[in-house]
Write a protein that holds these residues in place. Structure first.
Motif, short mmCIF file in Angstrom:
data_model
loop_
_atom_site.label_atom_id
_atom_site.label_comp_id
_atom_site.label_asym_id
_atom_site.label_seq_id
_atom_site.Cartn_x
_atom_site.Cartn_y
_atom_site.Cartn_z
N ARG A 65 3.80 0.28 2.90
CA ARG A 65 2.76 -0.71 2.62
C ARG A 65 2.57 -0.86 1.11
O ARG A 65 2.87 0.05 0.34
N GLN A 66 2.08 -2.02 0.75
CA GLN A 66 1.79 -2.28 -0.66
C GLN A 66 0.45 -2.99 -0.76
O GLN A 66 0.30 -4.12 -0.29
N ALA A 67 -0.50 -2.30 -1.35
CA ALA A 67 -1.83 -2.87 -1.57
C ALA A 67 -1.83 -3.69 -2.86
O ALA A 67 -0.98 -3.47 -3.73
N PRO A 68 -2.76 -4.62 -2.99
CA PRO A 68 -2.82 -5.43 -4.20
C PRO A 68 -2.92 -4.58 -5.46
O PRO A 68 -3.74 -3.67 -5.55
N GLY A 69 -2.02 -4.84 -6.40
CA GLY A 69 -2.05 -4.13 -7.67
C GLY A 69 -1.50 -2.72 -7.63
O GLY A 69 -1.57 -1.99 -8.62
N LYS A 70 -0.93 -2.34 -6.49
CA LYS A 70 -0.40 -0.97 -6.36
C LYS A 70 1.08 -1.00 -6.00
O LYS A 70 1.61 -2.02 -5.57
N GLU A 71 1.73 0.14 -6.15
CA GLU A 71 3.14 0.25 -5.78
C GLU A 71 3.29 0.40 -4.26
O GLU A 71 2.36 0.85 -3.57
N ARG A 72 4.45 0.03 -3.78
CA ARG A 72 4.74 0.22 -2.37
C ARG A 72 4.76 1.71 -2.05
O ARG A 72 5.31 2.50 -2.82
N GLU A 73 4.17 2.07 -0.91
CA GLU A 73 4.12 3.48 -0.54
C GLU A 73 4.55 3.69 0.90
O GLU A 73 4.39 2.82 1.76
N PHE A 74 5.07 4.86 1.15
CA PHE A 74 5.52 5.27 2.49
C PHE A 74 4.32 5.46 3.40
O PHE A 74 3.30 6.01 3.00
N LEU A 134 -9.17 2.01 11.37
CA LEU A 134 -8.75 1.39 10.11
C LEU A 134 -9.87 1.40 9.08
O LEU A 134 -11.06 1.29 9.42
N LYS A 135 -9.46 1.55 7.82
CA LYS A 135 -10.39 1.59 6.69
C LYS A 135 -10.06 0.45 5.73
O LYS A 135 -8.92 -0.01 5.68
N PRO A 136 -11.02 0.03 4.92
CA PRO A 136 -10.71 -1.02 3.94
C PRO A 136 -9.54 -0.66 3.04
O PRO A 136 -8.77 -1.55 2.64
N GLU A 137 -9.37 0.62 2.76
CA GLU A 137 -8.24 1.02 1.88
C GLU A 137 -6.89 0.93 2.57
O GLU A 137 -5.85 1.13 1.93
N ASP A 138 -6.87 0.60 3.86
CA ASP A 138 -5.61 0.34 4.56
C ASP A 138 -5.15 -1.10 4.34
O ASP A 138 -4.04 -1.45 4.77
N THR A 139 -5.96 -1.91 3.70
CA THR A 139 -5.57 -3.30 3.42
C THR A 139 -4.32 -3.33 2.55
O THR A 139 -4.27 -2.72 1.48
N ALA A 140 -3.30 -4.02 3.04
CA ALA A 140 -2.01 -4.06 2.35
C ALA A 140 -1.07 -4.99 3.11
O ALA A 140 -1.33 -5.36 4.26
N VAL A 141 0.04 -5.28 2.46
CA VAL A 141 1.18 -5.87 3.17
C VAL A 141 2.01 -4.71 3.71
O VAL A 141 2.37 -3.81 2.95
N TYR A 142 2.27 -4.74 5.00
CA TYR A 142 3.03 -3.68 5.66
C TYR A 142 4.47 -4.15 5.87
O TYR A 142 4.71 -5.23 6.42
N TYR A 143 5.40 -3.31 5.42
CA TYR A 143 6.82 -3.63 5.48
C TYR A 143 7.55 -2.67 6.41
O TYR A 143 7.31 -1.47 6.40
N CYS A 144 8.47 -3.22 7.13
CA CYS A 144 9.38 -2.46 7.97
C CYS A 144 10.64 -2.16 7.16
O CYS A 144 11.09 -3.01 6.38
N ALA A 145 11.20 -0.98 7.36
CA ALA A 145 12.41 -0.58 6.64
C ALA A 145 13.39 0.07 7.58
O ALA A 145 12.99 0.76 8.53
N ALA A 146 14.68 -0.13 7.29
CA ALA A 146 15.74 0.49 8.09
C ALA A 146 16.72 1.19 7.17
O ALA A 146 17.08 0.65 6.12
N ASP A 147 17.14 2.37 7.58
CA ASP A 147 18.09 3.13 6.77
C ASP A 147 18.92 4.04 7.66
O ASP A 147 18.41 4.53 8.69
N GLN A 148 20.15 4.28 7.28
CA GLN A 148 21.01 5.15 8.08
C GLN A 148 20.85 6.62 7.72
O GLN A 148 21.46 7.47 8.37
N THR A 149 20.06 6.89 6.69
CA THR A 149 19.71 8.27 6.39
C THR A 149 18.20 8.37 6.47
O THR A 149 17.51 7.38 6.69
N LEU A 150 17.66 9.49 6.26
CA LEU A 150 16.22 9.66 6.22
C LEU A 150 15.73 9.77 4.77
O LEU A 150 14.64 10.26 4.52
N ASP A 151 16.56 9.27 3.84
CA ASP A 151 16.17 9.24 2.43
C ASP A 151 15.55 7.89 2.15
O ASP A 151 16.24 6.90 1.95
N TRP A 152 14.22 7.83 2.13
CA TRP A 152 13.52 6.56 1.99
C TRP A 152 13.37 6.12 0.53
O TRP A 152 12.67 5.15 0.24
#
Length: 120
Positions: free
Chosen positions: A38-47, A86-104
């Protein structure tokens, strides 16, 4: 090429629930581990959470533990993120990701995201 399409975002009040979905297409789903970020406004994308190809292994960010549940349906080529309390701090754009390893740190494929807004 893999296509990932997220859905299920929206506006919810604090304390409410949402279930996000991510549809996978283009290659063999079961060889990919999957995750939500997810990525909240003004913040970096996080796992947020990840699930292995079999569904047998899951992992969560501390902020998600006890409230969010990641799952996958290999017959439907879809993963889910059930979000409760859910909390207000959960507000974000949520992204799905796919990878063939577990190294995110180096994700193979990203979706375009779905917006979750939690009002107080």
């Amino acid at each position: 090429q893999v296509q990932l399409v997220e859905s299920g975002g929206g506006l919810v009040q604090a304390g409410g629930s949402l279930r996000l979905s991510c549809a996978f297409a283009g290659r063999t789903f079961i060889i990919y581990h999957m995750a939500w970020f997810r990525q909240a406004p003004g913040k970096e994308r996080e796992f947020v959470a990840a699930i292995s190809w079999s569904g047998g292994t899951t992992s969560y960010a501390d902020s998600a533990k006890g409230r969010f549940t990641i799952s996958r349906d290999n017959a439907k080529n879809t993963i889910y993120l059930q979000m409760n309390s859910l909390k207000p701090e959960d507000t974000a754009v949520y992204y799905c990701a796919a990878d063939q390893t577990l190294d995110w740190h180096d994700v193979d494929y990203w979706g375009k995201g779905t917006l979750v807004t939690v009002s107080s």
